[in-house]
Write a protein that holds these residues in place. Structure first.
Motif, PDB file in Angstrom:
ATOM      1  N   ALA A  63       0.817  -1.227   0.000  1.00  0.00           N
ATOM      2  CA  ALA A  63       0.000   0.000   0.000  1.00  0.00           C
ATOM      3  C   ALA A  63       0.852   1.280   0.000  1.00  0.00           C
ATOM      4  CB  ALA A  63      -0.935  -0.007   1.208  1.00  0.00           C
ATOM      5  N   ASN A  64       2.096   1.198   0.498  1.00  0.00           N
ATOM      6  CA  ASN A  64       2.979   2.376   0.487  1.00  0.00           C
ATOM      7  C   ASN A  64       3.144   2.955  -0.912  1.00  0.00           C
ATOM      8  OD1 ASN A  64       3.451   2.284   3.167  1.00  0.00           O
ATOM      9  ND2 ASN A  64       5.547   1.494   3.063  1.00  0.00           N
ATOM     10  N   PHE A  65       3.018   2.100  -1.920  1.00  0.00           N
ATOM     11  CA  PHE A  65       3.279   2.542  -3.292  1.00  0.00           C
ATOM     12  C   PHE A  65       2.004   2.926  -4.039  1.00  0.00           C
ATOM     13  CE2 PHE A  65       6.866  -0.198  -2.113  1.00  0.00           C
ATOM     14  CZ  PHE A  65       7.892   0.733  -2.245  1.00  0.00           C
ATOM     15  N   THR A  66       0.859   2.861  -3.345  1.00  0.00           N
ATOM     16  CA  THR A  66      -0.396   3.255  -3.987  1.00  0.00           C
ATOM     17  C   THR A  66      -0.389   4.762  -4.182  1.00  0.00           C
ATOM     18  OG1 THR A  66      -1.426   1.519  -2.673  1.00  0.00           O
ATOM     19  CG2 THR A  66      -2.901   2.996  -3.841  1.00  0.00           C
ATOM     20  N   ASN A  67      -0.753   5.190  -5.377  1.00  0.00           N
ATOM     21  CA  ASN A  67      -0.847   6.625  -5.647  1.00  0.00           C
ATOM     22  C   ASN A  67       0.453   7.377  -5.368  1.00  0.00           C
ATOM     23  OD1 ASN A  67      -2.510   8.458  -6.800  1.00  0.00           O
ATOM     24  ND2 ASN A  67      -3.369   9.202  -4.897  1.00  0.00           N
ATOM     25  N   TYR A  68       1.580   6.725  -5.636  1.00  0.00           N
ATOM     26  CA  TYR A  68       2.887   7.375  -5.430  1.00  0.00           C
ATOM     27  C   TYR A  68       2.951   8.649  -6.250  1.00  0.00           C
ATOM     28  CZ  TYR A  68       7.338   6.371  -3.102  1.00  0.00           C
ATOM     29  OH  TYR A  68       8.386   6.362  -2.211  1.00  0.00           O
ATOM     30  N   GLN A  69       3.591   9.669  -5.713  1.00  0.00           N
ATOM     31  CA  GLN A  69       3.654  10.979  -6.361  1.00  0.00           C
ATOM     32  C   GLN A  69       4.973  11.178  -7.103  1.00  0.00           C
ATOM     33  OE1 GLN A  69       0.821  13.351  -5.670  1.00  0.00           O
ATOM     34  NE2 GLN A  69       0.080  11.297  -5.175  1.00  0.00           N
ATOM     35  N   GLU A 124      17.489  15.323   7.351  1.00  0.00           N
ATOM     36  CA  GLU A 124      17.031  16.113   8.506  1.00  0.00           C
ATOM     37  C   GLU A 124      15.617  15.758   8.949  1.00  0.00           C
ATOM     38  OE1 GLU A 124      17.597  20.103   7.120  1.00  0.00           O
ATOM     39  OE2 GLU A 124      19.796  20.039   7.408  1.00  0.00           O
ATOM     40  N   THR A 125      14.740  15.428   7.996  1.00  0.00           N
ATOM     41  CA  THR A 125      13.324  15.221   8.340  1.00  0.00           C
ATOM     42  C   THR A 125      12.933  13.750   8.417  1.00  0.00           C
ATOM     43  OG1 THR A 125      12.669  15.195   6.007  1.00  0.00           O
ATOM     44  CG2 THR A 125      12.663  17.345   7.126  1.00  0.00           C
ATOM     45  N   LYS A 126      13.768  12.873   7.857  1.00  0.00           N
ATOM     46  CA  LYS A 126      13.448  11.441   7.736  1.00  0.00           C
ATOM     47  C   LYS A 126      12.195  11.191   6.883  1.00  0.00           C
ATOM     48  CE  LYS A 126      16.955  10.353  10.283  1.00  0.00           C
ATOM     49  NZ  LYS A 126      17.974  11.212   9.628  1.00  0.00           N
ATOM     50  N   ILE A 127      11.836  12.160   6.054  1.00  0.00           N
ATOM     51  CA  ILE A 127      10.704  11.975   5.128  1.00  0.00           C
ATOM     52  C   ILE A 127      11.212  11.199   3.910  1.00  0.00           C
ATOM     53  CG2 ILE A 127       9.163  13.207   3.531  1.00  0.00           C
ATOM     54  CD1 ILE A 127       8.955  15.408   5.702  1.00  0.00           C
ATOM     55  N   PRO A 128      10.527  10.101   3.514  1.00  0.00           N
ATOM     56  CA  PRO A 128      11.041   9.217   2.451  1.00  0.00           C
ATOM     57  C   PRO A 128      10.851   9.766   1.041  1.00  0.00           C
ATOM     58  CG  PRO A 128       8.950   8.398   3.225  1.00  0.00           C
ATOM     59  CD  PRO A 128       9.255   9.606   4.072  1.00  0.00           C
ATOM     60  N   VAL A 129      11.533  10.859   0.738  1.00  0.00           N
ATOM     61  CA  VAL A 129      11.437  11.445  -0.590  1.00  0.00           C
ATOM     62  C   VAL A 129      12.741  11.142  -1.323  1.00  0.00           C
ATOM     63  CG1 VAL A 129      12.250  13.666   0.336  1.00  0.00           C
ATOM     64  CG2 VAL A 129      11.102  13.611  -1.875  1.00  0.00           C
ATOM     65  N   CYS A 130      12.665  10.832  -2.606  1.00  0.00           N
ATOM     66  CA  CYS A 130      13.897  10.554  -3.344  1.00  0.00           C
ATOM     67  C   CYS A 130      13.789  11.119  -4.754  1.00  0.00           C
ATOM     68  CB  CYS A 130      14.203   9.058  -3.378  1.00  0.00           C
ATOM     69  SG  CYS A 130      13.084   8.061  -4.376  1.00  0.00           S
ATOM     70  N   PHE A 131      14.875  11.008  -5.514  1.00  0.00           N
ATOM     71  CA  PHE A 131      14.859  11.528  -6.877  1.00  0.00           C
ATOM     72  C   PHE A 131      15.141  10.389  -7.840  1.00  0.00           C
ATOM     73  CE2 PHE A 131      19.362  11.403  -5.891  1.00  0.00           C
ATOM     74  CZ  PHE A 131      19.926  10.962  -7.073  1.00  0.00           C
ATOM     75  N   ALA A 180      17.077  10.415 -19.140  1.00  0.00           N
ATOM     76  CA  ALA A 180      18.274  10.808 -19.888  1.00  0.00           C
ATOM     77  C   ALA A 180      18.176  12.293 -20.178  1.00  0.00           C
ATOM     78  CB  ALA A 180      18.362  10.009 -21.179  1.00  0.00           C
ATOM     79  N   GLY A 181      18.343  13.101 -19.132  1.00  0.00           N
ATOM     80  CA  GLY A 181      18.230  14.550 -19.269  1.00  0.00           C
ATOM     81  C   GLY A 181      18.519  15.204 -17.933  1.00  0.00           C
ATOM     82  N   ALA A 182      18.271  16.508 -17.860  1.00  0.00           N
ATOM     83  CA  ALA A 182      18.633  17.280 -16.665  1.00  0.00           C
ATOM     84  C   ALA A 182      17.500  17.378 -15.647  1.00  0.00           C
ATOM     85  CB  ALA A 182      19.059  18.682 -17.081  1.00  0.00           C
ATOM     86  N   ASN A 183      16.268  17.101 -16.080  1.00  0.00           N
ATOM     87  CA  ASN A 183      15.128  17.261 -15.175  1.00  0.00           C
ATOM     88  C   ASN A 183      15.171  16.245 -14.050  1.00  0.00           C
ATOM     89  OD1 ASN A 183      14.233  19.298 -16.816  1.00  0.00           O
ATOM     90  ND2 ASN A 183      12.860  17.985 -17.992  1.00  0.00           N
ATOM     91  N   VAL A 184      14.606  16.628 -12.906  1.00  0.00           N
ATOM     92  CA  VAL A 184      14.613  15.740 -11.735  1.00  0.00           C
ATOM     93  C   VAL A 184      13.178  15.317 -11.423  1.00  0.00           C
ATOM     94  CG1 VAL A 184      15.257  15.498  -9.313  1.00  0.00           C
ATOM     95  CG2 VAL A 184      16.631  16.957 -10.826  1.00  0.00           C
ATOM     96  N   HIS A 185      12.959  14.013 -11.304  1.00  0.00           N
ATOM     97  CA  HIS A 185      11.674  13.492 -10.855  1.00  0.00           C
ATOM     98  C   HIS A 185      11.769  13.265  -9.349  1.00  0.00           C
ATOM     99  CE1 HIS A 185       9.781  12.284 -14.829  1.00  0.00           C
ATOM    100  NE2 HIS A 185      11.009  12.614 -15.201  1.00  0.00           N
ATOM    101  N   VAL A 186      10.928  13.956  -8.595  1.00  0.00           N
ATOM    102  CA  VAL A 186      10.920  13.814  -7.138  1.00  0.00           C
ATOM    103  C   VAL A 186       9.811  12.826  -6.776  1.00  0.00           C
ATOM    104  CG1 VAL A 186      10.799  15.041  -4.943  1.00  0.00           C
ATOM    105  CG2 VAL A 186      11.662  16.225  -6.982  1.00  0.00           C
ATOM    106  N   LEU A 187      10.198  11.682  -6.215  1.00  0.00           N
ATOM    107  CA  LEU A 187       9.237  10.611  -5.916  1.00  0.00           C
ATOM    108  C   LEU A 187       8.977  10.531  -4.417  1.00  0.00           C
ATOM    109  CD1 LEU A 187      10.726   7.760  -8.177  1.00  0.00           C
ATOM    110  CD2 LEU A 187       8.837   9.291  -8.739  1.00  0.00           C
ATOM    111  N   TYR A 188       7.699  10.392  -4.040  1.00  0.00           N
ATOM    112  CA  TYR A 188       7.374  10.300  -2.608  1.00  0.00           C
ATOM    113  C   TYR A 188       5.973   9.716  -2.425  1.00  0.00           C
ATOM    114  CZ  TYR A 188       5.387  14.827  -4.048  1.00  0.00           C
ATOM    115  OH  TYR A 188       4.714  15.814  -4.731  1.00  0.00           O
ATOM    116  N   SER A 229       2.813  14.212   0.986  1.00  0.00           N
ATOM    117  CA  SER A 229       2.706  15.190  -0.101  1.00  0.00           C
ATOM    118  C   SER A 229       2.829  16.627   0.365  1.00  0.00           C
ATOM    119  CB  SER A 229       1.359  15.062  -0.815  1.00  0.00           C
ATOM    120  OG  SER A 229       1.328  13.874  -1.546  1.00  0.00           O
ATOM    121  N   GLU A 230       2.082  16.955   1.414  1.00  0.00           N
ATOM    122  CA  GLU A 230       2.028  18.349   1.848  1.00  0.00           C
ATOM    123  C   GLU A 230       3.417  18.874   2.203  1.00  0.00           C
ATOM    124  OE1 GLU A 230      -0.712  20.493   5.066  1.00  0.00           O
ATOM    125  OE2 GLU A 230      -1.652  18.730   4.123  1.00  0.00           O
TER     126      GLU A 230
END
Length: 367
Positions: free
Chosen positions: A209-215, A311-318, A322-330, A335-336
């Motif tokens: 369920a952690n991966f449901t509706n991942y942002q 610092e926050t221990k919030i599970p956000v990653c990148f 094949a480019g310069a843009n960054v996808h921020v996944l969480y 979300s907030e």
């Protein structure tokens, strides 16, 4: 095990003179990266991706049978199509479509019998540096399969989606992962049932369920044309000193993700995903000729994400394409806080402060 021959159709039972269909297909973001390919768009290693929801291509396909007078003409031996992008003729994209039709003709023998009008648009800014080849080729493949289903109404759903994914792959490798499913595997992987080099399949195992509706919030760092196209980049894997080890690593990381998807272990998920992103770019930096698609702001963002997570221990990653843009996944439940962090600290690194909020979606849709 299906082979390409299984997708060459028997003579059709029905005919259709004209009509039109409209499909949308989304972009996708690979977690385990595909980099390096064999002949006929066959991947050198398996990959797995999240299907996106908002970043998509919407394509209308109108078709009309060429009349006999046209067929007596030399026209009968060629593909006949007009290409519109956002309602205006787009000549510079035509060679890519021509090449695509040449590759798929063996699977869709009716292609030269019709004149097609392909009218396509993206929901994201065209020059945003978001790859539109995956969503664009997937949307076109869905429309063409819709036409084939009209000529062969007995076609099963399984065949329809597998073949759509196979056709999309021949247009753009990663497009085969934009057809159906939230988490899609492309490439042969021993412990993933049904996986194939020929088309993408929905990830068949349990997903926590952690991966449901991942942002996925996409930070638009650089919206220019890439200095090195993906096609050229893939080719540079042929004599790459680290290629074999990299291909093996992709299999290992995909195996690791199978258990991560089941357990919902976000810390391990982050390690695999970020490592894969950096490995992709390491392959570019260590090929000959070598190249760098990251920009200084890409690195600024990565470092800021690491600091924030620490610092926050919030599970956000990148992750990166094949480019310069960054996808921020969480995960959705943070979300907030993550969006606040993006607005406060990351927007300044985006070109014109632009970013796109997206999340996991289900694949192509008929309109």
């Amino acid at each position: 095990m299906l082979t390409t021959n299984d997708f060459i159709p028997a003579p059709y039972s029905h005919t259709l003179d004209k009509g039109q269909f409209q499909w949308s297909a989304p972009s996708n973001i690979a977690l385990v990266k595909y980099w390096g390919k064999k002949e006929n768009q066959i991947p050198a290693n398996p990959s797995v991706s999240f299907t996106l929801n908002n970043c998509k291509t919407i394509t209308k396909l109108a078709f009309a049978k060429k009349d006999n007078s046209t067929l007596l003409n030399t026209d009968s031996d060629s593909f006949s199509f007009d290409l519109l992008f956002e309602g205006k003729p787009k000549e510079d994209f035509k060679p890519k479509i021509q090449k695509f039709l040449e590759r798929i003709e063996v699977f869709l023998p009716f292609l030269k019998e019709y004149h097609f009008t392909i009218d396509t648009e993206n929901t994201f800014p065209h020059s945003s540096g978001i790859a539109s080849s995956a969503s664009g080729m997937a949307a076109l493949a869905m429309n063409l399969m819709n036409l084939e289903k009209a000529l062969n109404p007995a076609m099963t759903d399984d065949y329809f989606y597998q073949k759509a994914s196979l056709l999309a792959r021949l247009g753009s490798g990663s497009a085969c992962r934009s057809v159906k499913g939230q988490v899609v595997v492309w490439g042969n992987q021993a412990n993933i049932e049904g996986s194939s080099d020929l088309y993408g399949v929905e990830f068949p195992n349990e997903i926590h369920a952690n991966f449901t509706n991942y942002q996925d919030t996409i930070l638009l760092v650089d919206k220019g044309e890439k200095q090195v196209s993906s096609t050229v980049g893939h080719d540079l894997m042929h004599n790459h000193p680290y290629a074999e080890r990299r291909f093996a690593q992709a299999h290992e990381n995909l195996d690791t993700l199978i258990s991560i998807f089941k357990s919902g272990d976000l810390d391990s998920f982050i390690k695999v995903v970020e490592s894969e992103a950096l490995t992709l770019h390491a392959m570019m930096m260590t090929s000959m000729p070598y190249f760098i698609l990251m920009k200084p702001n890409t690195l600024e963002i990565i470092n800021a994400i690491w600091k924030f997570r620490n610092e926050t221990k919030i599970p956000v990653c990148f992750t990166l394409d094949a480019g310069a843009n960054v996808h921020v996944l969480y995960p959705e439940n943070v979300s907030e806080k993550v969006l606040q962090f993006i607005k406060n600290e990351l927007v300044g690194y985006c070109q014109n402060g632009q970013y796109i909020c997206d999340k996991i979606g289900n694949g192509a849709m008929m309109h």
